[in-house]
Structure formats: C-alpha cells, structure tokens
Design a protein around this motif. Structure first.
Motif, PDB file in Angstrom:
ATOM      1  N   ALA A 222      13.515  26.401  43.134  1.00  0.00           N
ATOM      2  CA  ALA A 222      12.482  25.470  43.604  1.00  0.00           C
ATOM      3  C   ALA A 222      11.106  25.877  43.078  1.00  0.00           C
ATOM      4  O   ALA A 222      10.296  25.015  42.702  1.00  0.00           O
ATOM      5  N   GLN A 223      10.832  27.193  43.029  1.00  0.00           N
ATOM      6  CA  GLN A 223       9.536  27.660  42.518  1.00  0.00           C
ATOM      7  C   GLN A 223       9.418  27.390  41.025  1.00  0.00           C
ATOM      8  O   GLN A 223       8.363  26.955  40.551  1.00  0.00           O
ATOM      9  N   ALA A 224      10.497  27.630  40.281  1.00  0.00           N
ATOM     10  CA  ALA A 224      10.474  27.347  38.842  1.00  0.00           C
ATOM     11  C   ALA A 224      10.268  25.860  38.589  1.00  0.00           C
ATOM     12  O   ALA A 224       9.502  25.472  37.694  1.00  0.00           O
ATOM     13  N   ALA A 225      10.930  25.013  39.383  1.00  0.00           N
ATOM     14  CA  ALA A 225      10.771  23.569  39.212  1.00  0.00           C
ATOM     15  C   ALA A 225       9.338  23.138  39.499  1.00  0.00           C
ATOM     16  O   ALA A 225       8.787  22.260  38.811  1.00  0.00           O
ATOM     17  N   ALA A 226       8.708  23.757  40.504  1.00  0.00           N
ATOM     18  CA  ALA A 226       7.322  23.416  40.824  1.00  0.00           C
ATOM     19  C   ALA A 226       6.391  23.766  39.666  1.00  0.00           C
ATOM     20  O   ALA A 226       5.495  22.993  39.318  1.00  0.00           O
ATOM     21  N   LEU A 227       6.599  24.919  39.040  1.00  0.00           N
ATOM     22  CA  LEU A 227       5.776  25.315  37.895  1.00  0.00           C
ATOM     23  C   LEU A 227       6.008  24.373  36.706  1.00  0.00           C
ATOM     24  O   LEU A 227       5.065  23.992  36.011  1.00  0.00           O
ATOM     25  N   GLN A 228       7.250  24.000  36.493  1.00  0.00           N
ATOM     26  CA  GLN A 228       7.565  23.118  35.370  1.00  0.00           C
ATOM     27  C   GLN A 228       6.946  21.738  35.541  1.00  0.00           C
ATOM     28  O   GLN A 228       6.550  21.106  34.560  1.00  0.00           O
ATOM     29  N   ARG A 229       6.838  21.285  36.774  1.00  0.00           N
ATOM     30  CA  ARG A 229       6.196  19.979  37.009  1.00  0.00           C
ATOM     31  C   ARG A 229       4.732  19.999  36.590  1.00  0.00           C
ATOM     32  O   ARG A 229       4.163  18.955  36.283  1.00  0.00           O
TER      33      ARG A 229
ATOM     34  N   LEU B 110       2.870  30.871  32.271  1.00  0.00           N
ATOM     35  CA  LEU B 110       2.552  31.325  33.628  1.00  0.00           C
ATOM     36  C   LEU B 110       1.594  32.505  33.599  1.00  0.00           C
ATOM     37  O   LEU B 110       0.636  32.561  34.376  1.00  0.00           O
ATOM     38  N   ALA B 111       1.820  33.446  32.691  1.00  0.00           N
ATOM     39  CA  ALA B 111       0.957  34.619  32.602  1.00  0.00           C
ATOM     40  C   ALA B 111      -0.464  34.249  32.222  1.00  0.00           C
ATOM     41  O   ALA B 111      -1.424  34.883  32.682  1.00  0.00           O
ATOM     42  N   ALA B 112      -0.614  33.230  31.378  1.00  0.00           N
ATOM     43  CA  ALA B 112      -1.947  32.844  30.903  1.00  0.00           C
ATOM     44  C   ALA B 112      -2.690  31.948  31.874  1.00  0.00           C
ATOM     45  O   ALA B 112      -3.911  31.800  31.771  1.00  0.00           O
ATOM     46  N   MET B 113      -1.981  31.340  32.824  1.00  0.00           N
ATOM     47  CA  MET B 113      -2.615  30.402  33.744  1.00  0.00           C
ATOM     48  C   MET B 113      -3.515  31.151  34.728  1.00  0.00           C
ATOM     49  O   MET B 113      -3.234  32.276  35.134  1.00  0.00           O
TER      50      MET B 113
ATOM     51  N   GLU C 130      -5.086  32.514  37.985  1.00  0.00           N
ATOM     52  CA  GLU C 130      -4.397  32.916  39.207  1.00  0.00           C
ATOM     53  C   GLU C 130      -4.599  31.919  40.338  1.00  0.00           C
ATOM     54  O   GLU C 130      -3.682  31.637  41.116  1.00  0.00           O
ATOM     55  N   THR C 131      -5.785  31.354  40.440  1.00  0.00           N
ATOM     56  CA  THR C 131      -6.072  30.398  41.511  1.00  0.00           C
ATOM     57  C   THR C 131      -5.152  29.186  41.418  1.00  0.00           C
ATOM     58  O   THR C 131      -4.650  28.690  42.436  1.00  0.00           O
ATOM     59  N   VAL C 132      -4.920  28.709  40.220  1.00  0.00           N
ATOM     60  CA  VAL C 132      -4.051  27.544  40.029  1.00  0.00           C
ATOM     61  C   VAL C 132      -2.618  27.877  40.429  1.00  0.00           C
ATOM     62  O   VAL C 132      -1.951  27.106  41.129  1.00  0.00           O
ATOM     63  N   VAL C 133      -2.139  29.041  39.998  1.00  0.00           N
ATOM     64  CA  VAL C 133      -0.770  29.437  40.330  1.00  0.00           C
ATOM     65  C   VAL C 133      -0.602  29.579  41.839  1.00  0.00           C
ATOM     66  O   VAL C 133       0.412  29.165  42.412  1.00  0.00           O
TER      67      VAL C 133
ATOM     68  N   GLY D 127       2.432  33.366  44.498  1.00  0.00           N
ATOM     69  CA  GLY D 127       1.820  33.048  43.212  1.00  0.00           C
ATOM     70  C   GLY D 127       1.284  34.278  42.511  1.00  0.00           C
ATOM     71  O   GLY D 127       1.472  34.451  41.299  1.00  0.00           O
ATOM     72  N   ARG D 128       0.604  35.150  43.260  1.00  0.00           N
ATOM     73  CA  ARG D 128       0.048  36.364  42.648  1.00  0.00           C
ATOM     74  C   ARG D 128       1.158  37.286  42.150  1.00  0.00           C
ATOM     75  O   ARG D 128       1.076  37.836  41.045  1.00  0.00           O
ATOM     76  N   VAL D 129       2.212  37.459  42.969  1.00  0.00           N
ATOM     77  CA  VAL D 129       3.301  38.364  42.590  1.00  0.00           C
ATOM     78  C   VAL D 129       4.006  37.870  41.333  1.00  0.00           C
ATOM     79  O   VAL D 129       4.229  38.627  40.377  1.00  0.00           O
ATOM     80  N   LEU D 130       4.352  36.583  41.293  1.00  0.00           N
ATOM     81  CA  LEU D 130       5.103  36.062  40.144  1.00  0.00           C
ATOM     82  C   LEU D 130       4.248  36.022  38.882  1.00  0.00           C
ATOM     83  O   LEU D 130       4.745  36.272  37.780  1.00  0.00           O
ATOM     84  N   ARG D 131       2.968  35.729  39.024  1.00  0.00           N
ATOM     85  CA  ARG D 131       2.089  35.751  37.848  1.00  0.00           C
ATOM     86  C   ARG D 131       1.962  37.179  37.310  1.00  0.00           C
ATOM     87  O   ARG D 131       1.977  37.402  36.087  1.00  0.00           O
ATOM     88  N   ASP D 132       1.831  38.152  38.206  1.00  0.00           N
ATOM     89  CA  ASP D 132       1.769  39.547  37.756  1.00  0.00           C
ATOM     90  C   ASP D 132       3.047  39.943  37.031  1.00  0.00           C
ATOM     91  O   ASP D 132       3.007  40.600  35.984  1.00  0.00           O
ATOM     92  N   ARG D 133       4.193  39.541  37.565  1.00  0.00           N
ATOM     93  CA  ARG D 133       5.458  39.887  36.914  1.00  0.00           C
ATOM     94  C   ARG D 133       5.573  39.209  35.558  1.00  0.00           C
ATOM     95  O   ARG D 133       6.156  39.781  34.634  1.00  0.00           O
ATOM     96  N   ALA D 134       5.041  38.013  35.424  1.00  0.00           N
ATOM     97  CA  ALA D 134       5.035  37.339  34.127  1.00  0.00           C
ATOM     98  C   ALA D 134       4.183  38.096  33.125  1.00  0.00           C
ATOM     99  O   ALA D 134       4.389  37.978  31.908  1.00  0.00           O
ATOM    100  N   ARG D 135       3.236  38.876  33.599  1.00  0.00           N
ATOM    101  CA  ARG D 135       2.374  39.687  32.734  1.00  0.00           C
ATOM    102  C   ARG D 135       2.897  41.118  32.581  1.00  0.00           C
ATOM    103  O   ARG D 135       2.245  41.961  31.970  1.00  0.00           O
TER     104      ARG D 135
END
Length: 337
Positions: free
Chosen positions: A134-141, A150-153, A155-158, A167-175
C-alpha cells in the motif's frame, strides 16, 4: 533537521544472510553457529535469515568484508551443504536489499556511498526494505517509481504521502541510511508451516482458508509436543518475489487454535495487501516453551470459545488415531474472523 550520518567500514559492516527456501530449521541453526565464528554479534531473523555485524575485518582477517562474506558462503556450502546469499554494506536495510539481488556470485558487497547509490537508485520503489504494498502504491501514484526518486524527493513531501515517521524512515533507507544495529541473540525455538498457491492469488477467501489450515497445523503440533508459543510471525511472498513479514506477541503463551487464529488474521489485516497477488504464506510460532510453564487457561466468558477449547483434545486424539486433519474447525472460523 539533522540526519543520521553514514558509517564506514572502520565503524561497522553488516551482513544480511538469506538461506534457500528449502533449508531446514536445523541447518539454519548451524549457519548461525558458523557466523558466530566471525563475530559474536549475530541476530537470527526467522525463519531463514540472519544479521551479522563486524568491525575491522581487514585488520582481523586480512581481507575486505566482501571477500570475507565469500569465505563464509563457501564454508556454509562445503561444511553444511547450505547455499547462502549475503548482502554486505554499512546499513541493515541496504544489506537486506542487496542479499535479495546477489546474482550468480552469491555475495553483493557495497563498499561505499557511491556503490550504495548506484545499486539502490534504479530499483523499483517497492524494493525499499520494510515498505508495504500500500505504501509503494501511494508513492507510485505521485510518480515516485524508483528508489532513487524517493531518495531525491523532499522529506516534507514524502512525510505528507506516507506519514511523518514512516516517510522519514523509508526515505532514509532509500538513501542507504539505517541507524539500527545488530543485537546478539540466540535463535528462538520455533516451528513453522507454509502454503504455496498453485497460481498467484488475490482472492481473500482462498488466502484466509490457507492461513486457517496453517494455524490448525501449528496448533496441533504445539499441543502434541506439549508446548506453547509466545509470538506468531506471518511471512508473505508476493507475486513479484518480494517478501514481507510481521510479528505479533500473544497476550500469554498459547497453543489454542483460537488464539493463534486471532493473532494470524490480525497480522494479515495489518499488512493491508489490498489487490496484491500472493504466492506463498509461511506461519511461524516462535519463543516456544513447555506448556506447564505458561499460565493456566483462563475463563473467557465466551461459551462458544470455551466449547472449542474443550473440543481441542478430542479432535487431536481423533486425528492422531485416524489420520492427520480428519477433524478440524468448522468453516465458521473464517466468518468469525
């Protein structure tokens, strides 16, 4: 807001190890013992994975972390007959992502920030360790289809899309940033059962029926061994090959079908798969202990539940005498869930 700093090989190196799906629990334990020859910081990840944290590999072993992981893999093959896939980096989540994409060599070593970025950036966004469908689908939308996007987006938007902490945890992991460390632990006593669908399915009735079958199998096994379980883990392999899992601690150790069923369906509902196609279900009963160590059965004030609990020993005796699963819970269990 300050972000966690990236560590280096001088600080820590983390191996994420996966065994082949056909590896037995006993072989998995032997692999954990093998990892213990390299570092005392070994953390089991049931049913078939583990983490190991090392420091100063070049100074202690004379090779870099990738070569050392290859050495461990060869020893597992020759001594134990177990094929390992090992991801190596300075972050837990990055190593876990790498261990699922090692290629023919069996080991993927990401020695620095440049290698981590080059590896993660082109992957689909659902490859981020710990992300749900569900989280991946939300990002893809919102047009975020790759880990690099995701890493470049910002943080506030994520955080607006996924929620603040998630949002913070997954963005950090993407980086490639993950401050979690490995905690040394013993392999908990556990038992598991699995169901593989003939074809990838999204039918919730079939999924719940398969889960109920696994619940009954584990409950009968625990009662036959005079054991109870303290935790239940549900691991689900999706159609694309990704695996996600969740664990729930029971209010009290139990081997009752009712208790395991309730916990299992709570885990399934929490995963919120929506329209995801499922390929394989694995249910693990963990932290097993002798039945006489747990508290006695408490009165639930639910006549239907009390009747089912009284019937469990009778059903177990029927199945033991006339054949496995001849008698079991009625289909009403599915409706009650």
């Amino acid at each position: 807001m300050s972000r966690p700093s990236r560590t280096t090989d001088r600080d820590r190196v983390i191996w994420h190890m996966r065994c082949r799906p056909d590896t037995t629990p006993d072989a998995h334990r032997q692999v954990l013992d093998l990892l213990g020859e390299y570092t005392p910081l070994v953390q089991p990840l049931p049913p078939l994975a583990a983490l190991a944290q090392l420091t100063g590999t070049r100074r202690l072993f004379g090779v870099d972390p990738g070569e050392l992981a290859q050495r461990a893999r060869i020893q597992a093959l020759t001594r134990l007959g177990v094929d390992l896939h090992i991801g190596v980096s300075d972050a837990w989540s990055t190593s876990a992502t790498a261990s699922a994409r090692v290629g023919r060599s069996g080991v993927l070593y990401l020695p620095d920030h440049r290698a981590v970025t080059a590896f993660l950036a082109p992957l689909p966004v659902d490859a981020v360790h710990g992300i749900g469908p569900a989280q991946a689908a939300a990002l893809q939308r919102y047009g975020l289809h790759t880990v690099g996007a995701l890493a470049a987006m910002d943080e506030t938007v994520v955080c607006r899309i996924l929620g603040g902490k998630t949002g913070r945890v997954l963005r950090d992991r993407a980086r490639g940033i993950d401050p979690r460390t490995v905690t040394a632990a013993r392999m908990p006593e556990s038992t598991s059962a699995a169901h593989a669908f003939d074809t990838d399915t999204l039918d919730p009735v079939l999924v719940r029926a398969a889960l109920l079958d696994l619940v009954v199998t584990l409950a009968e096994r625990l009662r036959g061994r005079e054991q109870t379980a303290r935790r239940v883990t549900l691991a689900v392999r999706l159609a694309g090959g990704a695996t996600t899992e969740r664990t729930l601690t029971l209010p009290a150790p139990s081997a009752h079908t009712d208790d395991l069923r309730t916990a299992t369906f709570r885990l399934l509902d929490a995963m919120a798969f929506q329209r995801a196609r499922l390929r394989r279900l694995t249910l693990i009963a963990e932290d097993l202990r002798p039945a006489d160590e747990g508290p006695g059965t408490q009165l639930s004030l639910d006549p239907a539940r009390e009747n089912r609990l009284r019937l469990e020993p009778v059903l177990d005796r029927i199945n033991a005498k006339y054949g496995h699963r001849l008698a079991g819970p009625a289909g009403a269990y599915l409706k009650a869930s």
